[in-house]
Enzyme design. Structure first.
Site, PDB file in Angstrom:
ATOM      1  CD  GLU A  26       6.023  -9.928  -5.225  1.00 35.18           C
ATOM      2  OE1 GLU A  26       7.147  -9.626  -6.146  1.00 35.18           O
ATOM      3  OE2 GLU A  26       5.437  -9.187  -4.999  1.00 35.18           O
ATOM      4  CB  SER A  65      -8.830 -15.752  10.824  1.00 32.65           C
ATOM      5  OG  SER A  65      -7.303 -15.160  11.141  1.00 32.65           O
ATOM      6  CG  ASP A  85      -0.192  -8.392  -4.341  1.00 33.63           C
ATOM      7  OD1 ASP A  85       0.848  -8.494  -3.480  1.00 33.63           O
ATOM      8  OD2 ASP A  85       0.034  -8.844  -5.501  1.00 33.63           O
ATOM      9  CG  ASP A 103       4.246  -5.458  -5.947  1.00 30.99           C
ATOM     10  OD1 ASP A 103       3.590  -6.514  -5.904  1.00 30.99           O
ATOM     11  OD2 ASP A 103       3.485  -4.457  -6.749  1.00 30.99           O
TER      12      ASP A 103
END
Length: 830
Positions: free
Chosen positions: A205, A272, A344, A347
């Protein structure tokens, strides 16, 4: 003669005294070395002994095979976890102590001022306090397991103290780190620490916000930070519009985080591979699973191989010292692997301060006071520092001095972090311990419902079925979120705030797909519209191409074909990009005499033209290619981004492909804005190749055919503390020539900056392949060795096997373990 004798006699006397002094110095040196060796060797664990310990219900046997892997044979689950705690503390006590101090924010007590920034950040995140509160949220079986494990660790600590066993590890002689008893909360805190080490969404971000402020044209942001195209494979308003006050601020220069910082750069936030095949796609009668989690290389490795006997049967695989669970591996009924999901789950919020009272911040309902607490950071050989911790409804406030936040934070504002791991009812530990006892794919998925963080793709097989599921808490966002979680957003706007956590049923899962194969390489797995998307930023857009081709290239698979895929070193990025960037350069140049840049460029192009993209350590082409792409990306972005270009120190294949295919006008990046001529992409490609060849000449010599990728791509398994100490670093650091690269299935992520930008610093620290046609033929390996003691033969004995792509047996056969044992530790009740 007198004069002669008068000169000779004093010289002879001087020689004798110099000889005596030199002999004394050598003797003292030998005594010092002997003393150091004696003290250090005192902490070498004795694997063949009988020890009376309190806290067990029956005798425990820890049989160590010839690779140093402990097979913990116990009559109850409680005793099995006790034995694991004891074994972890025998081999990795310093590593456990360092991780605990890191998450507590107490490194400066032993390392001084250099770790103060790391400590203050960890205090602000308050992960250890959250872990303490989360203890009560665990189920009864997990609480018993945590208590038994802590008792096993403390039994070893007590033994070290009572028997003067060199303080438990050599590092404790160099750094005065008093050992407090291990607590159940410490194990939960280490899981939270791993969550931090595997989280990079908030850094993405910040990078997106900084880049958007720098680029004059909005469409160029999509070039360099594009969404991953396609539907996925398994089987935004401008930032300046959101915060006009941030426009035109002086950018903070990117810099590496402080020593022992657990916060990764975005490119190092975990990766991974895992894939599984159903019985219809295997040559045998059973299912197959391969898994290799990628982490930063250290000595010793993050992983510790172990086997435990539980009431539900034997379990064997990879553990993390400090955590009482086989986190990946197999039992008699099940095998499972994990990969970073790139969910995600973070924030950032810009919080507006009350101009009349900086102790308050703006919320949807008006001004509100921060939740604050003072915390004192003790510092070795310096005065303590008092830190004021501040939390908003969205999460903890981060310091502007970290992560280049100053460049995106308007005056009169601060930045807070929302993150799923900031939970004081975190039941991830219960899910991890429960998974070891699952007996089917469905059972494993059900037991994973309580998993919170770090978000993982869990790939599971039983003897009949295969499946993959995203495990971890998924934030529920409002569809009207201004930045869709892609950039920091105003924290006082209700629609930007999290609306809670989505139910586990929202997590995507696949069971027994028609094609018979599931897998994940950190790639985009599903295309769902915001707000129920998984992520805009994924960890892979390249390896998945090679994986898909290798999986579909065979009708059926075997254990060996899965191993072949794990060790594959062909770069799909090289195969895609080289024809694009070299299309106007190959076979088009004029004749040039030997020794000229033109002739050298031709030789490099000829080598690359006949190369298949294999990043083999013995070949010159991978080094020429990597240096060319690095120079090319820098030339494309440097004039547009300025110093911010330093943050793009790893190749972005989708960006380069967009530029050279001129997707939506992306070829505009090829023109140097500050020059009068209009440069073409061919011009930039040619100039970048010359740049690369000059760099190679200065660093490795002019004989292109004699270059070796492995000389540049050395795996660095460095001790996180002793690795910087003169002399000791030669004993503690492990360096190996390796194949692979940033985009190969055998991934070896490069450093990206400094004198050795292609050093291999992040890759498969564990590999395992599990075959349910013959479970005891399953194999695994870790990247260094079992012991954290650099004088132990098990410190690096697995490292050479790992480098060569070899494995060790992964059997639950007790007789095999005993037949090859190097010692049996018996923990008996007093």
């Amino acid at each position: 003669m007198k004069t002669t004798d008068g000169i000779i006699l004093p010289m002879a006397l001087l020689f004798r005294w110099l000889l005596r002094l030199a002999s004394t110095a050598v003797l003292l040196g030998l005594v010092a070395v002997g003393l150091v060796y004696y003290l250090a060797s005192r902490s070498l664990p004795d694997y063949d002994k009988t020890l009376a310990v309190a806290g067990t219900t029956a005798d425990i046997e820890i049989v160590r095979d010839n690779a140093g892997v402990p097979h913990i044979l116990a009559r109850s689950d409680r005793d099995a976890f006790f034995g694991l705690g004891y074994a972890h503390a025998q081999d990795r006590l310093w590593q456990m102590t360092l991780m605990r101090r890191t998450v507590q924010g107490r490194l400066s007590e032993i390392f001084g001022r250099r770790t103060v920034e790391t400590d203050t950040l960890m205090r602000r995140l308050d992960l250890h306090t959250l872990a303490v509160r989360s203890v009560e949220a665990q189920d009864g079986a997990t609480l018993d397991s945590l208590a038994a494990y802590a008792a096993g660790v403390n039994a070893r600590i007590e033994e070290v103290n009572d028997r003067s066993l060199g303080r438990g590890a050599p590092e404790f002689f160099l750094f005065n780190a008093p050992l407090a008893p291990w607590q159940p909360a410490d194990s939960i805190a280490i899981v939270k620490l791993m969550s931090l080490q595997l989280s990079g969404q908030f850094r993405n971000e910040i990078l997106r916000a900084r880049t958007s402020l720098r680029l004059p044209e909005a469409e160029r942001l999509e070039d360099i930070l594009p969404e991953i195209p396609g539907a996925g494979t398994a089987a935004l308003p401008e930032y300046a519009q959101l915060f006009p006050g941030a426009k035109g601020q002086q950018f903070a220069q990117g810099r590496p985080e402080g020593p022992l910082s657990p916060v990764p750069e975005p490119d190092f936030a975990g990766a991974s591979n895992a894939w599984a095949a159903a019985t219809g796609r295997t040559a045998g009668s059973g299912t197959l699973l391969a898994n290799d989690p990628h982490l930063g290389f250290t000595a010793p490795s993050t992983w510790y191989l172990a086997r435990m006997d539980l009431a539900t049967g034997g379990v064997i695989g990879g553990t993390i010292p400090g955590v009482p669970a086989i986190l990946l591996g197999r039992s008699e009924q099940l095998a499972w692997g994990i990969t970073s999901a790139y969910l995600d789950d973070q924030d950032l919020y810009i919080e507006e301060l009350d101009p009349e009272n900086n102790e308050r911040y703006r919320t949807p309902d008006g001004w509100k006071r921060f939740r604050t607490r003072r915390s004192i950071v003790e510092i070795k050989d310096a005065a303590p520092v008092t830190v004021t911790l501040r939390w908003t409804d969205n999460g903890p406030v981060l310091p502007k001095s970290r992560f280049d936040l100053a460049g995106i934070t308007p005056p009169g504002h601060v930045v807070s972090l929302a993150w799923t791991a900031l939970s004081d009812t975190d039941t991830s530990m219960s899910a991890a311990i429960g998974l070891m006892k699952a007996d089917s794919v469905e059972d494993a998925f059900e037991r994973s419902d309580t998993y919170v963080a770090p978000a993982q793709m869990l790939t599971v097989i039983d003897d009949e079925s295969i499946g993959m599921k995203l495990v971890g808490a998924m934030p529920e966002r409002d569809a009207a979120h201004q930045s869709k979680g892609r950039m920091p957003s105003p924290g006082w706007i209700e629609s930007n705030r999290w609306q809670g956590i989505l139910p586990d049923s929202a997590n995507p899962r696949w069971i027994d797909p028609e094609g018979g194969i599931v897998g994940n390489t950190n790639n985009k797995v599903i295309d769902r519209p915001f707000p129920r998307h998984i992520s805009y930023d994924w960890g892979d857009s390249q390896r998945v191409q090679r994986w898909s081709a290798m999986m579909q290239g065979r009708a059926v698979h075997t254990r060996d074909s899965f191993i072949e895929a794990q060790l594959d070193t062909v770069s799909p990025a090289a195969r895609t990009l080289l024809p694009l960037i070299g299309r106007d350069l190959w076979y088009t140049g004029e004749a040039a005499p030997e020794g000229t840049p033109e002739r050298r460029r031709r030789r490099a192009l000829d080598l690359l033209a006949n190369w298949n993209g294999e990043m083999n350590e013995h070949l010159p082409e991978p080094l020429i290619y990597a240096a060319w792409l690095r120079a090319l990306q820098d030339r494309l972005i440097r004039d547009d981004l300025g110093p911010l270009a330093d943050d793009y120190d790893h190749i972005r294949p989708l960006f380069i492909e967009r530029v050279f295919r001129d997707v939506d006008g992306a070829s505009a990046w090829c023109d140097v804005v500050r020059s009068a001529p209009t440069e073409t992409c061919t011009d930039i490609a040619r100039l970048a190749l010359d740049d690369a060849l000059v760099w190679i000449d200065e660093r490795y010599g002019s004989a292109l055919e004699s270059l070796r990728w492995g000389d540049a791509h050395q795996a660095r398994h460095d001790h996180p503390v002793l690795g910087e100490v003169p002399v000791l670093r030669y004993f503690t650091n492990i360096r190996q020539s390796t194949s692979g690269g940033d985009f190969t299935l055998q991934r070896g992520l490069t450093l990206g900056h400094g004198r050795d930008p292609f050093a291999n610093v992040h890759g498969a620290t564990y590999r395992g392949v599990y075959d349910f046609a013959d479970p005891d033929s399953s194999v695994f390996i870790s990247s260094t060795g079992q012991s954290g003691h650099f004088l132990s033969r098990h410190y690096d004995d697995l490292g050479q096997l790992w480098r060569r792509g070899e494995y060790i047996p992964m059997s639950l056969d007790e007789d095999l373990a005993r037949a090859a044992s190097v010692g049996v530790t018996r923990l008996v009740t007093p």
